[in-house]
Scaffold this motif. Sequence first.
Motif, PDB file in Angstrom:
ATOM      1  N   GLN A  54      41.252  39.946  51.497  1.00 29.91           N
ATOM      2  CA  GLN A  54      42.185  39.052  50.812  1.00 29.91           C
ATOM      3  C   GLN A  54      43.621  39.293  51.266  1.00 29.91           C
ATOM      4  O   GLN A  54      44.396  38.336  51.449  1.00 29.91           O
ATOM      5  CB  GLN A  54      42.080  39.215  49.299  1.00 29.91           C
ATOM      6  CG  GLN A  54      42.946  38.249  48.510  1.00 29.91           C
ATOM      7  CD  GLN A  54      42.605  36.801  48.785  1.00 29.91           C
ATOM      8  OE1 GLN A  54      41.438  36.419  48.839  1.00 29.91           O
ATOM      9  NE2 GLN A  54      43.619  35.972  48.995  1.00 29.91           N
ATOM     10  N   ALA A  55      44.002  40.545  51.477  1.00 26.26           N
ATOM     11  CA  ALA A  55      45.371  40.861  51.908  1.00 26.26           C
ATOM     12  C   ALA A  55      45.688  40.236  53.258  1.00 26.26           C
ATOM     13  O   ALA A  55      46.855  39.954  53.572  1.00 26.26           O
ATOM     14  CB  ALA A  55      45.566  42.367  51.968  1.00 26.26           C
ATOM     15  N   ASP A  56      44.659  39.992  54.045  1.00 28.69           N
ATOM     16  CA  ASP A  56      44.847  39.407  55.371  1.00 28.69           C
ATOM     17  C   ASP A  56      44.911  37.882  55.324  1.00 28.69           C
ATOM     18  O   ASP A  56      45.160  37.243  56.354  1.00 28.69           O
ATOM     19  CB  ASP A  56      43.703  39.855  56.294  1.00 28.69           C
ATOM     20  CG  ASP A  56      44.039  39.682  57.763  1.00 28.69           C
ATOM     21  OD1 ASP A  56      45.185  39.975  58.137  1.00 28.69           O
ATOM     22  OD2 ASP A  56      43.153  39.240  58.520  1.00 28.69           O
ATOM     23  N   LYS A  57      44.679  37.288  54.113  1.00 28.02           N
ATOM     24  CA  LYS A  57      44.674  35.827  54.000  1.00 28.02           C
ATOM     25  C   LYS A  57      45.810  35.299  53.121  1.00 28.02           C
ATOM     26  O   LYS A  57      46.558  34.415  53.502  1.00 28.02           O
ATOM     27  CB  LYS A  57      43.332  35.349  53.436  1.00 28.02           C
ATOM     28  CG  LYS A  57      42.153  35.566  54.361  1.00 28.02           C
ATOM     29  CD  LYS A  57      40.924  34.799  53.892  1.00 28.02           C
ATOM     30  CE  LYS A  57      40.415  35.304  52.558  1.00 28.02           C
ATOM     31  NZ  LYS A  57      39.128  34.663  52.176  1.00 28.02           N
ATOM     32  N   LEU A  58      45.894  35.820  51.894  1.00 30.21           N
ATOM     33  CA  LEU A  58      46.906  35.361  50.940  1.00 30.21           C
ATOM     34  C   LEU A  58      47.249  36.536  50.040  1.00 30.21           C
ATOM     35  O   LEU A  58      46.406  37.020  49.295  1.00 30.21           O
ATOM     36  CB  LEU A  58      46.364  34.199  50.090  1.00 30.21           C
ATOM     37  CG  LEU A  58      47.261  33.708  48.953  1.00 30.21           C
ATOM     38  CD1 LEU A  58      48.561  33.121  49.501  1.00 30.21           C
ATOM     39  CD2 LEU A  58      46.532  32.676  48.087  1.00 30.21           C
ATOM     40  N   ASP A  59      48.490  36.994  50.147  1.00 27.10           N
ATOM     41  CA  ASP A  59      48.881  38.177  49.376  1.00 27.10           C
ATOM     42  C   ASP A  59      49.413  37.831  47.997  1.00 27.10           C
ATOM     43  O   ASP A  59      49.120  38.501  47.012  1.00 27.10           O
ATOM     44  CB  ASP A  59      49.904  39.013  50.148  1.00 27.10           C
ATOM     45  CG  ASP A  59      51.135  38.214  50.560  1.00 27.10           C
ATOM     46  OD1 ASP A  59      51.116  36.970  50.426  1.00 27.10           O
ATOM     47  OD2 ASP A  59      52.107  38.831  51.024  1.00 27.10           O
ATOM     48  N   GLN A  60      50.195  36.739  47.887  1.00 25.08           N
ATOM     49  CA  GLN A  60      50.804  36.391  46.616  1.00 25.08           C
ATOM     50  C   GLN A  60      51.261  34.943  46.658  1.00 25.08           C
ATOM     51  O   GLN A  60      51.700  34.449  47.689  1.00 25.08           O
ATOM     52  CB  GLN A  60      51.994  37.320  46.308  1.00 25.08           C
ATOM     53  CG  GLN A  60      52.906  36.885  45.169  1.00 25.08           C
ATOM     54  CD  GLN A  60      52.234  36.877  43.802  1.00 25.08           C
ATOM     55  OE1 GLN A  60      51.097  37.325  43.648  1.00 25.08           O
ATOM     56  NE2 GLN A  60      52.918  36.375  42.798  1.00 25.08           N
ATOM     57  N   VAL A  61      51.129  34.263  45.524  1.00 16.73           N
ATOM     58  CA  VAL A  61      51.670  32.909  45.375  1.00 16.73           C
ATOM     59  C   VAL A  61      51.994  32.702  43.897  1.00 16.73           C
ATOM     60  O   VAL A  61      51.300  33.226  43.024  1.00 16.73           O
ATOM     61  CB  VAL A  61      50.668  31.837  45.874  1.00 16.73           C
ATOM     62  CG1 VAL A  61      49.388  31.840  45.044  1.00 16.73           C
ATOM     63  CG2 VAL A  61      51.299  30.452  45.860  1.00 16.73           C
ATOM     64  N   ILE A  62      53.063  32.003  43.632  1.00 13.65           N
ATOM     65  CA  ILE A  62      53.412  31.669  42.250  1.00 13.65           C
ATOM     66  C   ILE A  62      52.232  30.967  41.597  1.00 13.65           C
ATOM     67  O   ILE A  62      51.587  30.108  42.205  1.00 13.65           O
ATOM     68  CB  ILE A  62      54.686  30.788  42.219  1.00 13.65           C
ATOM     69  CG1 ILE A  62      55.047  30.442  40.771  1.00 13.65           C
ATOM     70  CG2 ILE A  62      54.528  29.551  43.086  1.00 13.65           C
ATOM     71  CD1 ILE A  62      56.364  29.670  40.654  1.00 13.65           C
ATOM     72  N   PHE A  63      51.907  31.340  40.359  1.00 19.09           N
ATOM     73  CA  PHE A  63      50.720  30.786  39.694  1.00 19.09           C
ATOM     74  C   PHE A  63      51.078  29.641  38.747  1.00 19.09           C
ATOM     75  O   PHE A  63      50.205  29.114  38.069  1.00 19.09           O
ATOM     76  CB  PHE A  63      49.974  31.895  38.949  1.00 19.09           C
ATOM     77  CG  PHE A  63      48.504  31.616  38.796  1.00 19.09           C
ATOM     78  CD1 PHE A  63      47.688  31.435  39.904  1.00 19.09           C
ATOM     79  CD2 PHE A  63      47.914  31.543  37.540  1.00 19.09           C
ATOM     80  CE1 PHE A  63      46.326  31.177  39.775  1.00 19.09           C
ATOM     81  CE2 PHE A  63      46.556  31.287  37.388  1.00 19.09           C
ATOM     82  CZ  PHE A  63      45.764  31.100  38.515  1.00 19.09           C
ATOM     83  N   ALA A  64      52.348  29.256  38.700  1.00 20.30           N
ATOM     84  CA  ALA A  64      52.759  28.062  37.959  1.00 20.30           C
ATOM     85  C   ALA A  64      52.776  26.910  38.956  1.00 20.30           C
ATOM     86  O   ALA A  64      53.573  26.897  39.887  1.00 20.30           O
ATOM     87  CB  ALA A  64      54.133  28.257  37.340  1.00 20.30           C
TER      88      ALA A  64
END
Length: 419
Positions: free
Chosen positions: A64-74
């Motif tokens: 998962q760290a190699d694909k998407l680490d963080q995104v706003i959840f709103a």
Amino acid sequence: MSTSALWHPFTQHGLESRMLPIARAEGAWLESPDGQRIFDGISSWWVITHGHRHPKIVRAIQVQADKLDQVIFAGFTHEPAESVARDLVTIVPRGLTHVFFSDSGSTSVEVALKMALGYWKNTGKPRTRILALEHAYHGDTIGTMSAGARGVFNASYEPLLFEVGRIPLPDHHHAQPTFDALEIACRKGDVAAFICEPLILGAGGMLIYDSAALREMHRICKAHDVLFIADEVMTGFGRTGTVFACEQASISPDILCLAKGLTGGSIPLAVTLCTDAIFDAHVSQDRARTFFHSSSYTANPIACAAAAANFEIWKTEPVLERILALEQAQAFCLNDLRTDPRFSNVRQIGTITAFELNGIQPGYLAVVALTLRARLLGRGVLLRPLGSTIYVMPPYCATKAELQDVYNAVREAVDEVMA
């Protein structure tokens, strides 16, 4: 005086100036940089379930760290969060249909309290009072400290706390005072919610009560239209022998708080689940009825991937069989303590055991706790007695032989301390 810049949790640095470095972990064991192995007898503050560094969870985090680490959840979502939510609503008690993510046990309970108050405000009914069991501990944020028992944990912060109604802890032999107090409080019509730790109070001293009492407290709340909040931050994911403690009373709370074991203990993540009614009370064309809570890392994709891997382990590995084996091993080891005059109130629920050390100052601040902890560490065992209360809560991979060594270490350490 320590040269480190770190300020450690629940630590009196005037008494504990040296922190033991840990370099790696595997299974039920921690390891220091110089190779000292330490049995993790408290699952690193009750979070590790399957064991440290379970390969499926480690791999999921890496991928998962190699694909998407963080995104706003709103305004956004992602598959790891959707997957975890789908799995949760299929395994939790019936009726819990909505999942709100946060990042710790304290915040999951804080969210629950806000959900309850928001529900009553948005439905136009003036209910604002919270009830909680005496000796409770629900976390270290303002709302959760308010819901917890007043005492050493929160005495310094008393000016910030709000009043909460206290209900006596159910007694195994005579729980009627609990039921009477709850009934009287609920009849007043101003109670928004009752919150409890189902079957066992953790930081309050590993205090156990039975499923019949839990079921009756739930019945009383339902009879008076009081929201029932189950804080399963510690008990969730198998600690009491069932996936959730509420199962043993055959109840479905209105709000359920989960954290520690949600990711198998690998990375911080928490959820608060609620019913359709509570969710629907916040859904409106009026933005003022929005549920106003968030953290920057709500539903972090890496943490959610770890939780999704944890669910996969529950689906594909014999986790409940391991829990049963651990229960039996704990019971076997506990037998010798029942006739030992140095110990009293020897008790067990699921994978958790606890007992009191006789002849010393009672209470969380008992000095013997620090001495005993140090003696146990010298024997390669991590336990953190709650004052005069010693408890053992290991990961589910712990073996009978390992536990026998733990209890032998306890007896030897107590011999030294009492001498």
